[in-house]
Design a protein around this motif. Structure first.
Motif, PDB file in Angstrom:
ATOM      1  N   GLY A 321      80.390  18.128  43.814  1.00 42.27           N
ATOM      2  CA  GLY A 321      81.162  17.040  43.202  1.00 42.27           C
ATOM      3  C   GLY A 321      82.652  17.313  43.360  1.00 42.27           C
ATOM      4  O   GLY A 321      83.115  17.748  44.398  1.00 42.27           O
ATOM      5  N   THR A 322      83.417  17.062  42.302  1.00 42.09           N
ATOM      6  CA  THR A 322      84.839  17.364  42.315  1.00 42.09           C
ATOM      7  C   THR A 322      85.134  18.397  41.238  1.00 42.09           C
ATOM      8  O   THR A 322      84.339  18.605  40.317  1.00 42.09           O
ATOM      9  N   ASP A 323      86.295  19.041  41.344  1.00 40.51           N
ATOM     10  CA  ASP A 323      86.658  20.056  40.357  1.00 40.51           C
ATOM     11  C   ASP A 323      86.752  19.447  38.958  1.00 40.51           C
ATOM     12  O   ASP A 323      86.413  20.092  37.971  1.00 40.51           O
ATOM     13  N   ARG A 324      87.225  18.199  38.876  1.00 41.82           N
ATOM     14  CA  ARG A 324      87.420  17.567  37.578  1.00 41.82           C
ATOM     15  C   ARG A 324      86.154  16.901  37.046  1.00 41.82           C
ATOM     16  O   ARG A 324      86.051  16.600  35.872  1.00 41.82           O
ATOM     17  N   ASP A 325      85.205  16.621  37.918  1.00 40.69           N
ATOM     18  CA  ASP A 325      83.978  15.940  37.493  1.00 40.69           C
ATOM     19  C   ASP A 325      82.827  16.352  38.404  1.00 40.69           C
ATOM     20  O   ASP A 325      82.392  15.597  39.271  1.00 40.69           O
ATOM     21  N   PRO A 326      82.299  17.568  38.215  1.00 43.40           N
ATOM     22  CA  PRO A 326      81.238  18.063  39.098  1.00 43.40           C
ATOM     23  C   PRO A 326      79.964  17.238  38.967  1.00 43.40           C
ATOM     24  O   PRO A 326      79.701  16.611  37.944  1.00 43.40           O
ATOM     25  N   GLY A 327      79.164  17.263  40.022  1.00 38.72           N
ATOM     26  CA  GLY A 327      77.881  16.595  39.997  1.00 38.72           C
ATOM     27  C   GLY A 327      77.966  15.142  40.420  1.00 38.72           C
ATOM     28  O   GLY A 327      78.927  14.693  41.056  1.00 38.72           O
ATOM     29  N   THR A 328      76.950  14.391  40.059  1.00 39.84           N
ATOM     30  CA  THR A 328      76.875  12.972  40.396  1.00 39.84           C
ATOM     31  C   THR A 328      76.910  12.147  39.115  1.00 39.84           C
ATOM     32  O   THR A 328      76.883  12.699  38.013  1.00 39.84           O
ATOM     33  N   ARG A 329      76.947  10.823  39.270  1.00 35.70           N
ATOM     34  CA  ARG A 329      76.878   9.933  38.106  1.00 35.70           C
ATOM     35  C   ARG A 329      75.819   8.873  38.339  1.00 35.70           C
ATOM     36  O   ARG A 329      75.722   8.312  39.430  1.00 35.70           O
ATOM     37  N   LEU A 330      75.045   8.601  37.292  1.00 37.12           N
ATOM     38  CA  LEU A 330      73.976   7.626  37.374  1.00 37.12           C
ATOM     39  C   LEU A 330      74.364   6.361  36.632  1.00 37.12           C
ATOM     40  O   LEU A 330      74.994   6.427  35.572  1.00 37.12           O
ATOM     41  N   PHE A 331      73.960   5.218  37.199  1.00 44.97           N
ATOM     42  CA  PHE A 331      74.304   3.922  36.631  1.00 44.97           C
ATOM     43  C   PHE A 331      73.085   3.010  36.624  1.00 44.97           C
ATOM     44  O   PHE A 331      72.311   2.989  37.585  1.00 44.97           O
ATOM     45  N   THR A 332      72.938   2.264  35.543  1.00 46.51           N
ATOM     46  CA  THR A 332      72.026   1.128  35.541  1.00 46.51           C
ATOM     47  C   THR A 332      72.798  -0.080  36.041  1.00 46.51           C
ATOM     48  O   THR A 332      73.857  -0.405  35.507  1.00 46.51           O
ATOM     49  N   VAL A 333      72.280  -0.731  37.074  1.00 50.66           N
ATOM     50  CA  VAL A 333      72.895  -1.937  37.606  1.00 50.66           C
ATOM     51  C   VAL A 333      72.088  -3.115  37.060  1.00 50.66           C
ATOM     52  O   VAL A 333      70.889  -3.241  37.334  1.00 50.66           O
ATOM     53  N   THR A 334      72.726  -3.952  36.274  1.00 48.49           N
ATOM     54  CA  THR A 334      72.013  -5.011  35.576  1.00 48.49           C
ATOM     55  C   THR A 334      72.901  -6.241  35.482  1.00 48.49           C
ATOM     56  O   THR A 334      73.886  -6.366  36.186  1.00 48.49           O
ATOM     57  N   GLY A 335      72.534  -7.186  34.618  1.00 46.16           N
ATOM     58  CA  GLY A 335      73.316  -8.412  34.470  1.00 46.16           C
ATOM     59  C   GLY A 335      72.609  -9.591  35.104  1.00 46.16           C
ATOM     60  O   GLY A 335      71.394  -9.772  34.930  1.00 46.16           O
ATOM     61  N   ASP A 336      73.338 -10.392  35.883  1.00 48.95           N
ATOM     62  CA  ASP A 336      72.766 -11.572  36.533  1.00 48.95           C
ATOM     63  C   ASP A 336      72.122 -11.171  37.860  1.00 48.95           C
ATOM     64  O   ASP A 336      72.566 -11.564  38.953  1.00 48.95           O
TER      65      ASP A 336
END
Length: 506
Positions: A321-336
């Protein structure tokens, strides 16, 4: 190191991926099992792509064909082909060549499963969720101190270390007298948020392994996993996982059902609920839960995704990842959208990539990034790190809600302000009274009065002085909606809704 599934070493094999708690989960699996005379049929958890459920995966010698939502005839044909040592490629949505022993879902080159990465999501949809032998258990051989050294940040609304270094929490726990405890807060009533549920359904043994690794590091022999009391099917699924891991892992959590209230998802409010208090409200801090948490014990309160990011960081091939934010990020994609999706992005990925994981109903007008109190934006050209999301006025809670051209920015902001006024705990004045004032100021827009300076000043006060996250984050969708759509607000004050969707006052 990656999770390795014994099922991946057998050839051929048929996997059926779906939510274990779904009412219609059985037909595809039962059809495959009934049709098969010799081919192993493995029930796996969800991949995160709802549009593909149930998903039948047919594998022969490192070659897997993907069959989303197949009818009985297709399932019969898939299994018949497997019994001859072939995959039914012509009828498949995708065919992927891969390492025969992989424990991570092979990724097609196109389609919703190709979006982002599958590091934490890797086992989801591929391995038997309830089979410890299908995972490399890091808690048995690695000290979580390496996670702290990497600078991992907590993730999700339910995490007491959200957007902060988890190592600071763990260090405080280790330096505090008392018997420490690990609490994993998976009680979220917002249907927009499906990340943690997907992980619990698809890779519960990995979650338990991560909990055990953290518990071992902070010196805890007790752990708690809290889920919503209405999620009875998920609770049963997790009970099966705990039973399967009880003789394998050094620490397994106690399962607890939390109240079906949005406010109970806040980390310290979750502790109040676990202690059986009638009034569910966030605690005044300091002290932090790391020093004075569950029943006064030093406590690590984390989300499911933080636990799995920690576990992933202990694996040999984990991305940096990055030094300031290691790893990955998960998102729920929702809405219309036709069906929601859970996607995993690397730190250098743009949020715009999530649009490829779903079918949008109409043209995109705006997105709300965060949870219900996320930031409103017209562009998703923002990288997936806590720092850049916050700098753009967006939330890091792990939701990207896509809203089409039929939506009104004023109405969208008003709905969220009303929710905050109803759901806040009432403990602090900015949360209790500020949310009411914010709602009234938005109602005034419909009555012909748009007091921009007053809205901004109230928002700043709430953000800086609220005790709870509801009060602090409630202004975010309102302020960001004004930043992006100020002419729309002024049009409403003049008695006109440009989108034509507002027919009456809030």
């Amino acid at each position: 190191m990656t999770d390795t599934a014994p099922a991946g070493d057998r050839s051929p094999v048929c996997r059926v991926s779906t939510h274990p708690t779904a009412a219609d989960r059985e037909p595809a699996f039962e059809t495959a099992r009934r049709t098969s005379d010799a081919v192993p049929v493995v029930r796996t958890g969800p991949t995160g792509i709802a549009a593909y459920e149930p998903l039948v995966l047919a594998t022969v010698d490192g070659r897997t064909a993907f069959h989303p939502d197949p009818g009985p005839e297709t399932v019969d044909a898939v299994v018949d082909a497997l019994e001859t040592g072939e995959v039914l490629a012509d009828a498949a949505a995708a065919v992927v060549e891969h390492d025969p022993g992989t424990g991570s879902l092979p990724v097609p080159e196109t389609g919703p499963l190709s979006v982002g990465r599958r590091d934490v999501l890797g086992p989801c949809g591929w391995v038997d969720p309830l089979a410890p032998d299908d995972y490399d258990l890091v808690s048995l051989e690695r000290d979580a101190a390496a996670v702290g050294d990497a600078g991992l940040l907590g993730r999700g609304r339910g995490d007491a270390a959200a957007d902060e270094a988890v190592d600071e929490t763990w260090t405080a726990i280790r330096e505090t007298d008392g018997d420490p405890v690990v609490v994993v807060n998976a009680n979220d009533t917002d249907d927009r948020q499906r990340v943690d549920r997907t992980l619990l359904e698809g890779a519960p043994i990995a979650v338990l392994d991560g909990i055990a690794a953290i518990a071992e590091h902070v010196g805890a022999v007790d752990a708690v996993l809290s889920v919503n009391e209405t999620e009875t099917g998920l609770h049963r699924h997790l009970e099966s996982a705990v039973d399967a891991a009880a003789d394998v892992l050094p620490v397994v959590p106690q399962l607890v059902a939390g109240p079906d209230e949005y406010r109970a998802g806040e980390p310290t409010a979750a502790l109040e609920a676990l202690e059986g208090n009638d009034r569910i409200e966030p605690r005044i801090q300091p002290p932090s839960p790391a020093v004075h948490g569950l029943y006064g014990r030093p406590t690590a309160v984390h989300s499911v995704r933080t636990v799995l990011q920690a576990r992933r960081a202990l694996q040999d091939d984990a991305p940096s990842g990055t030094d300031r934010d290691p790893g990955t990020r998960l998102f729920t994609v929702t809405g219309d959208v036709a069906a929601p999706a859970t996607v995993e992005l690397a730190s250098d990925d743009s949020l715009a990539a999530v649009r490829e994981a779903v079918a949008l109903d109409g043209a995109l007008k705006m997105a709300c990034v965060g949870d219900i109190f996320g930031g409103i934006t017209e562009t998703l050209e923002v990288s997936a790190t806590a720092e850049t999301l916050a700098a753009a006025g967006l939330g890091t809670e792990g939701v990207v809600e896509l809203l089409n051209e039929d939506r009104c920015a004023v109405a969208t902001a008003g709905e969220r302000a009303r929710f905050a006024a109803t759901e806040n705990s009432g403990r602090c004045v900015p949360g209790r009274e500020g949310t009411k004032q914010l709602t009234e100021l938005l109602r005034d827009v419909y009555r012909g009065s748009f007091e921009l300076a007053k809205i901004r000043e109230l928002g700043r006060t709430m953000e800086r002085t609220s005790n709870c996250r509801i009060g602090a984050h409630a202004p975010r969708p309102v302020i960001t909606a004004i930043d992006e759509f100020e002419p729309t607000f002024r049009a409403h004050a003049d008695g006109r809704c440009p989108s034509g969707t507002c027919t009456e006052n809030l």
